[in-house]
Design a protein around this motif. Structure first.
Motif, PDB file in Angstrom:
ATOM      1  N   TRP A 170      -7.955   8.576   2.551  1.00 16.76           N
ATOM      2  CA  TRP A 170      -8.494   7.297   2.083  1.00 16.76           C
ATOM      3  C   TRP A 170      -9.547   7.471   0.979  1.00 16.76           C
ATOM      4  O   TRP A 170     -10.276   6.529   0.655  1.00 16.76           O
ATOM      5  CB  TRP A 170      -9.096   6.440   3.220  1.00 16.76           C
ATOM      6  CG  TRP A 170      -8.191   6.214   4.383  1.00 16.76           C
ATOM      7  CD1 TRP A 170      -6.864   6.502   4.477  1.00 16.76           C
ATOM      8  CD2 TRP A 170      -8.543   5.636   5.650  1.00 16.76           C
ATOM      9  NE1 TRP A 170      -6.371   6.148   5.713  1.00 16.76           N
ATOM     10  CE2 TRP A 170      -7.378   5.614   6.448  1.00 16.76           C
ATOM     11  CE3 TRP A 170      -9.727   5.127   6.170  1.00 16.76           C
ATOM     12  CZ2 TRP A 170      -7.375   5.125   7.752  1.00 16.76           C
ATOM     13  CZ3 TRP A 170      -9.719   4.643   7.475  1.00 16.76           C
ATOM     14  CH2 TRP A 170      -8.558   4.642   8.253  1.00 16.76           C
TER      15      TRP A 170
ATOM     16  N   LEU B  55      -9.302   7.504  -2.063  1.00 16.66           N
ATOM     17  CA  LEU B  55      -9.093   6.662  -3.251  1.00 16.66           C
ATOM     18  C   LEU B  55      -9.495   5.207  -2.999  1.00 16.66           C
ATOM     19  O   LEU B  55      -9.559   4.420  -3.949  1.00 16.66           O
ATOM     20  CB  LEU B  55      -7.615   6.689  -3.640  1.00 16.66           C
ATOM     21  CG  LEU B  55      -7.052   8.037  -4.094  1.00 16.66           C
ATOM     22  CD1 LEU B  55      -5.536   8.012  -4.054  1.00 16.66           C
ATOM     23  CD2 LEU B  55      -7.550   8.384  -5.490  1.00 16.66           C
ATOM     24  N   SER B  56      -9.738   4.851  -1.760  1.00 19.19           N
ATOM     25  CA  SER B  56      -9.912   3.436  -1.424  1.00 19.19           C
ATOM     26  C   SER B  56     -11.372   3.008  -1.457  1.00 19.19           C
ATOM     27  O   SER B  56     -12.257   3.773  -1.078  1.00 19.19           O
ATOM     28  CB  SER B  56      -9.316   3.167  -0.039  1.00 19.19           C
ATOM     29  OG  SER B  56      -7.924   3.396  -0.073  1.00 19.19           O
TER      30      SER B  56
ATOM     31  N   GLN C 110     -10.934  -1.869   1.169  1.00 14.63           N
ATOM     32  CA  GLN C 110      -9.648  -1.329   1.576  1.00 14.63           C
ATOM     33  C   GLN C 110      -9.791  -0.377   2.762  1.00 14.63           C
ATOM     34  O   GLN C 110      -8.940  -0.363   3.654  1.00 14.63           O
ATOM     35  CB  GLN C 110      -9.017  -0.601   0.389  1.00 14.63           C
ATOM     36  CG  GLN C 110      -7.541  -0.387   0.536  1.00 14.63           C
ATOM     37  CD  GLN C 110      -6.910   0.028  -0.779  1.00 14.63           C
ATOM     38  OE1 GLN C 110      -7.077   1.155  -1.200  1.00 14.63           O
ATOM     39  NE2 GLN C 110      -6.203  -0.877  -1.417  1.00 14.63           N
TER      40      GLN C 110
ATOM     41  N   PHE D 174      -4.387   9.876  -9.174  1.00 16.82           N
ATOM     42  CA  PHE D 174      -4.647   8.453  -8.963  1.00 16.82           C
ATOM     43  C   PHE D 174      -6.074   8.046  -9.303  1.00 16.82           C
ATOM     44  O   PHE D 174      -6.513   6.944  -8.999  1.00 16.82           O
ATOM     45  CB  PHE D 174      -4.309   8.087  -7.506  1.00 16.82           C
ATOM     46  CG  PHE D 174      -2.893   8.443  -7.162  1.00 16.82           C
ATOM     47  CD1 PHE D 174      -1.851   7.585  -7.501  1.00 16.82           C
ATOM     48  CD2 PHE D 174      -2.585   9.663  -6.581  1.00 16.82           C
ATOM     49  CE1 PHE D 174      -0.531   7.929  -7.237  1.00 16.82           C
ATOM     50  CE2 PHE D 174      -1.271  10.024  -6.312  1.00 16.82           C
ATOM     51  CZ  PHE D 174      -0.239   9.155  -6.646  1.00 16.82           C
ATOM     52  N   ARG D 175      -6.787   8.974  -9.937  1.00 11.96           N
ATOM     53  CA  ARG D 175      -8.164   8.663 -10.359  1.00 11.96           C
ATOM     54  C   ARG D 175      -8.460   9.506 -11.593  1.00 11.96           C
ATOM     55  O   ARG D 175      -7.846  10.568 -11.792  1.00 11.96           O
ATOM     56  CB  ARG D 175      -9.144   8.990  -9.238  1.00 11.96           C
ATOM     57  CG  ARG D 175      -9.190  10.464  -8.892  1.00 11.96           C
ATOM     58  CD  ARG D 175     -10.170  10.779  -7.780  1.00 11.96           C
ATOM     59  NE  ARG D 175     -10.109  12.199  -7.428  1.00 11.96           N
ATOM     60  CZ  ARG D 175     -10.691  12.737  -6.374  1.00 11.96           C
ATOM     61  NH1 ARG D 175     -11.371  11.983  -5.543  1.00 11.96           N
ATOM     62  NH2 ARG D 175     -10.589  14.032  -6.130  1.00 11.96           N
TER      63      ARG D 175
ATOM     64  N   LYS E 223      -4.691  -0.921  -6.756  1.00 14.07           N
ATOM     65  CA  LYS E 223      -5.276  -0.813  -5.412  1.00 14.07           C
ATOM     66  C   LYS E 223      -4.212  -0.724  -4.301  1.00 14.07           C
ATOM     67  O   LYS E 223      -4.342   0.110  -3.408  1.00 14.07           O
ATOM     68  CB  LYS E 223      -6.224  -1.990  -5.134  1.00 14.07           C
ATOM     69  CG  LYS E 223      -7.459  -2.070  -6.029  1.00 14.07           C
ATOM     70  CD  LYS E 223      -8.222  -0.775  -6.165  1.00 14.07           C
ATOM     71  CE  LYS E 223      -9.078  -0.425  -4.961  1.00 14.07           C
ATOM     72  NZ  LYS E 223      -9.710   0.921  -5.090  1.00 14.07           N
ATOM     73  N   PRO E 224      -3.173  -1.574  -4.355  1.00 13.64           N
ATOM     74  CA  PRO E 224      -2.149  -1.423  -3.302  1.00 13.64           C
ATOM     75  C   PRO E 224      -1.545  -0.011  -3.292  1.00 13.64           C
ATOM     76  O   PRO E 224      -1.251   0.539  -2.226  1.00 13.64           O
ATOM     77  CB  PRO E 224      -1.098  -2.472  -3.676  1.00 13.64           C
ATOM     78  CG  PRO E 224      -1.846  -3.487  -4.472  1.00 13.64           C
ATOM     79  CD  PRO E 224      -2.903  -2.723  -5.232  1.00 13.64           C
TER      80      PRO E 224
ATOM     81  N   HIS F  87      -3.109   2.750  -4.089  1.00 15.76           N
ATOM     82  CA  HIS F  87      -4.080   3.686  -3.487  1.00 15.76           C
ATOM     83  C   HIS F  87      -4.084   3.560  -1.964  1.00 15.76           C
ATOM     84  O   HIS F  87      -4.255   4.542  -1.248  1.00 15.76           O
ATOM     85  CB  HIS F  87      -5.484   3.403  -4.041  1.00 15.76           C
ATOM     86  CG  HIS F  87      -5.574   3.651  -5.505  1.00 15.76           C
ATOM     87  ND1 HIS F  87      -6.690   3.384  -6.244  1.00 15.76           N
ATOM     88  CD2 HIS F  87      -4.660   4.138  -6.382  1.00 15.76           C
ATOM     89  CE1 HIS F  87      -6.464   3.691  -7.515  1.00 15.76           C
ATOM     90  NE2 HIS F  87      -5.237   4.148  -7.614  1.00 15.76           N
ATOM     91  N   ARG F  88      -3.874   2.324  -1.513  1.00 18.19           N
ATOM     92  CA  ARG F  88      -3.781   2.109  -0.067  1.00 18.19           C
ATOM     93  C   ARG F  88      -2.588   2.873   0.502  1.00 18.19           C
ATOM     94  O   ARG F  88      -2.695   3.553   1.521  1.00 18.19           O
ATOM     95  CB  ARG F  88      -3.619   0.608   0.176  1.00 18.19           C
ATOM     96  CG  ARG F  88      -3.707   0.186   1.597  1.00 18.19           C
ATOM     97  CD  ARG F  88      -3.461  -1.322   1.675  1.00 18.19           C
ATOM     98  NE  ARG F  88      -3.627  -1.802   3.024  1.00 18.19           N
ATOM     99  CZ  ARG F  88      -2.831  -1.497   4.029  1.00 18.19           C
ATOM    100  NH1 ARG F  88      -1.795  -0.706   3.836  1.00 18.19           N
ATOM    101  NH2 ARG F  88      -3.061  -1.969   5.235  1.00 18.19           N
TER     102      ARG F  88
ATOM    103  N   GLY G  94      -3.184   6.446   0.582  1.00 18.59           N
ATOM    104  CA  GLY G  94      -4.051   6.752   1.730  1.00 18.59           C
ATOM    105  C   GLY G  94      -3.240   6.974   3.004  1.00 18.59           C
ATOM    106  O   GLY G  94      -3.537   7.867   3.802  1.00 18.59           O
ATOM    107  N   VAL G  95      -2.198   6.181   3.175  1.00 18.68           N
ATOM    108  CA  VAL G  95      -1.333   6.341   4.345  1.00 18.68           C
ATOM    109  C   VAL G  95      -0.626   7.703   4.287  1.00 18.68           C
ATOM    110  O   VAL G  95      -0.512   8.406   5.294  1.00 18.68           O
ATOM    111  CB  VAL G  95      -0.308   5.183   4.422  1.00 18.68           C
ATOM    112  CG1 VAL G  95       0.718   5.431   5.521  1.00 18.68           C
ATOM    113  CG2 VAL G  95      -1.037   3.859   4.653  1.00 18.68           C
TER     114      VAL G  95
END
Lengths: 396, 396
Positions: free
Chosen positions: A309, A311-312, A316, B183-184, B207-208, B210-211, B214-215
């Motif tokens: 996480w 990046l969040s 988020q 992603f950054r 943002k979606p 990155h979410r 994260g998963v």
């Protein structure tokens, strides 16, 4: 010193050779009062009292204490010491302090908890100060926060995987006694009481149940979310008034967080089956546990995180965390169900059933535990919030 | 012998002191032809040819070979040796034989693969005999079957967790370069070409996405399903006609099976982006991979299992397995997307883009890879079968 089984006399001698520990006791060795208080299934435990203080000494035996023909590697004491060290800073003061671990004697010397008593006994004597479950919720949140991928750089969890994956002797007990044996005929299962035989047969023939247990077996071995206590039942907790301590971390392993939660709630729920008049009390404890666990976990995660996480942003992360908590609750429901079943018909059953005033009541209590456990296992994946779990427990 | 970096001369001397290896080469040391063929990012590799045979010698350097200022623990060679040993019996002959591992020199001596060439180069030269992906699917099925909870007593996987969790230096590369950096904004990302800047910015603001990343970060670190190769791209595979071999297992870690599958498919898909006229060819390879992987895995699991699913009969195991394969495919889609993005805008990009005839074509190919990668990551959890993945790859 090569390993040998300590008795009160040899322990006294061993302590004289460890000045730091002897000085905690004070006085002269001959003044120390040493008594064996072994209570669990696996180890010998001594309380040593001197003029200045007390010590608790726990030594692994090369076999199961209550079943000497069942060999058990001594190494488990090392994992308990590692668990105490890995979690001490995070959970203090909710666990006894470990003063010393002797690698050759497989002996832990730790803070003596007096006048604490084991939570299970306190519950049976109806003597536990309400609200203790909030401390356990906080304990679980703090210990898993200190060790999970979402809160620490992944190297922390990798080190723990390396340090705890060797704990296979005790994990084998979990895999067999909790995750497998109760669901099949097995010589380790005690003979069921006659009135329950058809319930047990039905459970051992319940294919959808076995499928759901298979999913939980996979979760337990695959989902290495954080360092677990691994045996968090009401016999692994001691308390005195509001001072609540978690002991006996020898089953420690990296695993799904819901396993610790589920074992704890399963033992509370068993108590409610055995003592139906205490359902409201148990319901309040379960709510206190989950509320304390989730609030503490949320609060701890606000102070930064790990690689997962990363990046969040905060919004988020909160959303991801709520999903994560729901998935922990689903695991909790499933493992709670497993624990209720294994403690009712498997090896190592619980004393809570002695509360039942008549044999008929006891049968009824056990039947309820078996039915509730099956429902939890079968419906675990549908759980969305604690009310759903309470409904499955028929505690709404 | 304390570690030092070998050159052709010192390697010749080292080999003379290892009679078993020298006898594989035959003749006298002065007859041996030694040449450095280092190609990957991390290590030095020598081919040694004698009258009777050849050897491949791979030594870890204390830094990234292509970036000497980036230190890299030598220990990674040990994990590659462990990976080869842990999987050799299961995958033979789809990996080179490991003849010797020198723990102090961090040197692997193994079967020399000639006249094999690296799959990526073969693909770029349009010289790979079609169907190679079936061998890779079989390789993945065999290696994960040998090491997973559903196929082995849990002690097998526990030992592997213990042996491989220390491989943090290379896992850190995966966590950073695949799961995070692209992603950054990050100094390790090469500067993007001007025409792609807005694509990269959009991706780094998504943002979606990155979410969803994260998963996948959580899956990679938490879902310890089996022993992974960990870096299964087309540069980690060598082939000659239908003899396909997997090399370079130094990233080995216990993790989600879809990670190996996803990295492999991601590199095939990147090739199709760079060479759109080969889309049908790549599509066929992807189908061959998945079909071979699933068929082999199904067949292997028929011959018994581990602790997970131990309660289930054959019919139920088949159903559990199909669900498991769907979840592997979902992971595969997600990690495939991550690989497509990191190999396009992150550190260590792929040579496949040199196939693009014009800079405009190259930009277009990269844009397609970025778009496809994002779609895969965002929609991974909706995937139910391979057609869904092919649709996300626009390869239907």
């Amino acid at each position: 010193m090569p390993y040998f089984t300590l008795d009160t006399s040899s322990l006294r001698h061993w302590l004289t050779e460890h000045a730091d520990l002897a000085s905690r006791l004070g006085g002269n060795p001959e003044d120390w009062m040493i008594r064996e208080v072994s209570d669990g299934n696996l180890n010998t435990v001594f309380i040593v009292a001197g003029p200045d203080g007390q010590l608790c000494c726990k030594q692994a035996l090369p076999h199961v204490r209550v079943a000497p023909e069942w060999p058990m590697p001594l190494q488990r004491a090392l994992y308990e010491a590692r668990y105490m060290r890995a979690t001490a800073d995070a959970v203090r003061p909710a666990a006894p302090e470990l003063y010393f671990y002797d690698e050759e004697m497989f002996l832990l010397v730790m803070e003596c908890l007096t006048p604490h008593e084991v939570l299970r006994s306190a519950l049976i004597r109806d003597d536990a100060q309400p609200g203790f479950s909030a401390s356990i919720g906080q304990y679980v949140a703090r210990s898993v926060h200190a060790t999970s991928w979402i809160s620490r750089p992944f190297e922390v969890g990798s080190k723990l995987l390396e340090e705890f994956s060797g704990n296979t002797a005790l994990t084998r007990i979990t895999v067999d006694l909790i995750l497998t044996d109760p669901f099949r005929p097995c010589s380790r299962n005690p003979e069921a009481e006659a009135a329950l035989l058809s319930d047990v047969t039905a459970l051992q023939d319940n294919k959808p149940l076995h499928r759901a247990v298979g999913v939980l077996q996979d979760r337990f071995l695959t989902a290495r979310q954080a360092l677990l206590h691994g045996d968090l039942h009401t016999g692994s907790i001691m308390l005195h008034r509001d001072d609540v301590r978690v002991i006996d971390g020898e089953f420690a392993t990296m695993g799904p967080i819901g396993f610790d939660c589920g074992l704890y709630l399963g033992n509370l729920a068993l108590h409610a089956c055995a003592a139906p008049h205490k359902q409201d009390f148990i319901r309040t404890e379960i709510i206190a546990f989950w509320s304390s666990f989730t609030n503490e976990f949320r609060a701890l995660l606000k102070t930064g995180g790990g690689d997962v996480w990363a990046l969040s942003d905060e919004t988020q992360r909160e959303e991801l965390l709520e999903n994560f908590l729901t998935s922990i609750l689903q695991d909790t429901a499933g493992f709670c169900g497993l624990e209720m079943i294994r403690r009712t018909i498997g090896f190592a059953q619980v004393a809570d059933y002695t509360l039942c005033p008549t044999p008929e009541n006891r049968t009824q209590a056990r039947r309820k535990a078996l039915q509730t456990g099956q429902r939890l296992i079968l419906d675990a994946s549908t759980v969305q919030n604690l009310s759903d779990v309470l409904a499955l427990l028929t505690l709404v």
